[in-house]
Motif scaffolding. Structure first.
Motif, PDB file in Angstrom:
ATOM      1  N   MET A   1     -62.766  83.981 -74.773  1.00  0.00           N
ATOM      2  CA  MET A   1     -63.610  85.026 -74.212  1.00  0.00           C
ATOM      3  C   MET A   1     -62.743  85.981 -73.394  1.00  0.00           C
ATOM      4  N   ARG A   2     -63.132  87.229 -73.428  1.00  0.00           N
ATOM      5  CA  ARG A   2     -62.450  88.226 -72.614  1.00  0.00           C
ATOM      6  C   ARG A   2     -63.398  88.753 -71.545  1.00  0.00           C
ATOM      7  N   LEU A   3     -62.846  88.923 -70.352  1.00  0.00           N
ATOM      8  CA  LEU A   3     -63.516  89.645 -69.284  1.00  0.00           C
ATOM      9  C   LEU A   3     -62.830  91.006 -69.240  1.00  0.00           C
ATOM     10  N   LEU A   4     -63.559  92.037 -69.583  1.00  0.00           N
ATOM     11  CA  LEU A   4     -63.000  93.380 -69.596  1.00  0.00           C
ATOM     12  C   LEU A   4     -63.393  94.090 -68.315  1.00  0.00           C
ATOM     13  N   LEU A   5     -62.419  94.576 -67.605  1.00  0.00           N
ATOM     14  CA  LEU A   5     -62.681  95.382 -66.421  1.00  0.00           C
ATOM     15  C   LEU A   5     -62.501  96.828 -66.852  1.00  0.00           C
ATOM     16  N   ILE A   6     -63.616  97.523 -67.026  1.00  0.00           N
ATOM     17  CA  ILE A   6     -63.616  98.922 -67.434  1.00  0.00           C
ATOM     18  C   ILE A   6     -63.768  99.739 -66.159  1.00  0.00           C
ATOM     19  N   ALA A   7     -62.718 100.485 -65.796  1.00  0.00           N
ATOM     20  CA  ALA A   7     -62.719 101.178 -64.516  1.00  0.00           C
ATOM     21  C   ALA A   7     -62.285 102.630 -64.688  1.00  0.00           C
ATOM     22  N   VAL A   8     -63.070 103.539 -64.134  1.00  0.00           N
ATOM     23  CA  VAL A   8     -62.709 104.951 -64.162  1.00  0.00           C
ATOM     24  C   VAL A   8     -61.577 105.164 -63.152  1.00  0.00           C
ATOM     25  N   GLY A   9     -60.550 105.832 -63.588  1.00  0.00           N
ATOM     26  CA  GLY A   9     -59.391 106.125 -62.739  1.00  0.00           C
ATOM     27  C   GLY A   9     -58.160 105.425 -63.270  1.00  0.00           C
ATOM     28  N   GLN A  10     -57.151 106.211 -63.597  1.00  0.00           N
ATOM     29  CA  GLN A  10     -55.966 105.623 -64.202  1.00  0.00           C
ATOM     30  C   GLN A  10     -54.840 105.344 -63.229  1.00  0.00           C
ATOM     31  N   ARG A  11     -54.709 106.148 -62.212  1.00  0.00           N
ATOM     32  CA  ARG A  11     -53.610 105.952 -61.267  1.00  0.00           C
ATOM     33  C   ARG A  11     -54.112 105.270 -60.004  1.00  0.00           C
ATOM     34  N   GLN A  12     -53.532 104.128 -59.736  1.00  0.00           N
ATOM     35  CA  GLN A  12     -53.848 103.392 -58.520  1.00  0.00           C
ATOM     36  C   GLN A  12     -52.546 103.170 -57.766  1.00  0.00           C
ATOM     37  N   PRO A  13     -52.622 102.903 -56.468  1.00  0.00           N
ATOM     38  CA  PRO A  13     -51.400 102.617 -55.718  1.00  0.00           C
ATOM     39  C   PRO A  13     -50.677 101.397 -56.299  1.00  0.00           C
ATOM     40  N   ALA A  14     -49.365 101.375 -56.166  1.00  0.00           N
ATOM     41  CA  ALA A  14     -48.565 100.277 -56.723  1.00  0.00           C
ATOM     42  C   ALA A  14     -49.019  98.922 -56.179  1.00  0.00           C
ATOM     43  N   TRP A  15     -49.381  98.859 -54.894  1.00  0.00           N
ATOM     44  CA  TRP A  15     -49.815  97.583 -54.315  1.00  0.00           C
ATOM     45  C   TRP A  15     -51.063  97.062 -55.019  1.00  0.00           C
ATOM     46  N   ALA A  16     -51.960  97.974 -55.403  1.00  0.00           N
ATOM     47  CA  ALA A  16     -53.203  97.564 -56.066  1.00  0.00           C
ATOM     48  C   ALA A  16     -52.916  97.061 -57.478  1.00  0.00           C
ATOM     49  N   ASP A  17     -52.050  97.765 -58.187  1.00  0.00           N
ATOM     50  CA  ASP A  17     -51.679  97.312 -59.534  1.00  0.00           C
ATOM     51  C   ASP A  17     -51.018  95.945 -59.476  1.00  0.00           C
ATOM     52  N   THR A  18     -50.139  95.747 -58.496  1.00  0.00           N
ATOM     53  CA  THR A  18     -49.448  94.460 -58.334  1.00  0.00           C
ATOM     54  C   THR A  18     -50.442  93.346 -58.019  1.00  0.00           C
ATOM     55  N   ALA A  19     -51.346  93.602 -57.087  1.00  0.00           N
ATOM     56  CA  ALA A  19     -52.339  92.583 -56.713  1.00  0.00           C
ATOM     57  C   ALA A  19     -53.265  92.261 -57.881  1.00  0.00           C
ATOM     58  N   TYR A  20     -53.737  93.293 -58.591  1.00  0.00           N
ATOM     59  CA  TYR A  20     -54.602  93.063 -59.745  1.00  0.00           C
ATOM     60  C   TYR A  20     -53.874  92.191 -60.775  1.00  0.00           C
ATOM     61  N   GLU A  21     -52.640  92.568 -61.114  1.00  0.00           N
ATOM     62  CA  GLU A  21     -51.872  91.834 -62.125  1.00  0.00           C
ATOM     63  C   GLU A  21     -51.632  90.390 -61.702  1.00  0.00           C
ATOM     64  N   ASP A  22     -51.430  90.164 -60.398  1.00  0.00           N
ATOM     65  CA  ASP A  22     -51.222  88.808 -59.910  1.00  0.00           C
ATOM     66  C   ASP A  22     -52.422  87.922 -60.240  1.00  0.00           C
ATOM     67  N   PHE A  23     -53.620  88.429 -60.044  1.00  0.00           N
ATOM     68  CA  PHE A  23     -54.808  87.631 -60.379  1.00  0.00           C
ATOM     69  C   PHE A  23     -55.039  87.567 -61.882  1.00  0.00           C
ATOM     70  N   ALA A  24     -54.846  88.664 -62.588  1.00  0.00           N
ATOM     71  CA  ALA A  24     -55.097  88.689 -64.036  1.00  0.00           C
ATOM     72  C   ALA A  24     -54.238  87.670 -64.776  1.00  0.00           C
ATOM     73  N   LYS A  25     -52.992  87.494 -64.346  1.00  0.00           N
ATOM     74  CA  LYS A  25     -52.096  86.570 -65.056  1.00  0.00           C
ATOM     75  C   LYS A  25     -52.440  85.101 -64.797  1.00  0.00           C
ATOM     76  N   ARG A  26     -53.273  84.832 -63.809  1.00  0.00           N
ATOM     77  CA  ARG A  26     -53.657  83.451 -63.497  1.00  0.00           C
ATOM     78  C   ARG A  26     -54.719  82.896 -64.455  1.00  0.00           C
ATOM     79  N   PHE A  27     -55.412  83.762 -65.158  1.00  0.00           N
ATOM     80  CA  PHE A  27     -56.477  83.302 -66.047  1.00  0.00           C
ATOM     81  C   PHE A  27     -55.893  82.554 -67.239  1.00  0.00           C
ATOM     82  N   PRO A  28     -56.628  81.564 -67.735  1.00  0.00           N
ATOM     83  CA  PRO A  28     -56.137  80.822 -68.900  1.00  0.00           C
ATOM     84  C   PRO A  28     -56.307  81.651 -70.174  1.00  0.00           C
TER      85      PRO A  28
END
Length: 155
Positions: A1-28
């Motif tokens: 199963m996929r959880l898709l996060l559909i979000a308006v806005g392409q540029r986010q601060p680097a800290w936010a991208d890093t934090a998001y990716e940290d959680f996303a990579k934890r999923f099985p």
């Protein structure tokens, strides 16, 4: 199963991208979290209605057919981490992907909201989009750990 996060806005601060990716990579592998960033409509002389309509069209184009639609909205249902885990189990049991949709600065078009299978609220506070993505990723990860008995969440 996929959880898709559909979000308006392409540029986010680097800290936010890093934090998001940290959680996303934890999923099985059987429960992936994927971000689809949607281009925000250019602000200018357009009305909020026109902006939201253009963004809604882009969101619709990004949504796979048959996906469960979960709208993020300030008037959505409040859920604790355990309640979100219960919802996640339900979504997983359905056997279809789930899309969690975050609108742009003006929100989501009412016609798009009307297509929601459910509406969820992250907070009573108004949050910057960068925070919303990170909080949602962490909340979904926490919900998954609750469903598996992982010690990440403690009560």
């Amino acid at each position: 199963m996929r959880l898709l996060l559909i979000a308006v806005g392409q540029r986010q601060p680097a800290w936010a991208d890093t934090a998001y990716e940290d959680f996303a990579k934890r999923f099985p592998p059987e429960l992936r979290l994927e971000l689809k960033a949607i281009k925000a409509e250019t602000r200018g002389s357009k009305t909020a209605e026109q902006l939201m309509a253009a963004e809604a069209a882009r969101i619709e184009a990004a949504l796979p057919k048959g996906v469960r639609r979960i709208i993020l909205d300030e008037r959505g249902e409040r859920r604790t981490s355990v309640q979100l885990a219960e919802r996640l189990k339900l979504w997983m049991g359905e056997g279809r992907d789930a899309a969690l949709i975050i609108g742009g600065p003006d929100g989501l078009h009412p016609d798009l909201k009307a297509t929601a299978d459910e509406t969820l609220r992250l907070s009573d506070l108004t949050l910057p989009h960068a925070f919303a993505r990170v909080l949602l990723a962490e909340g979904l990860y926490r919900a998954w750990t609750v469903t598996t008995g992982h010690p990440y969440h403690r009560e």
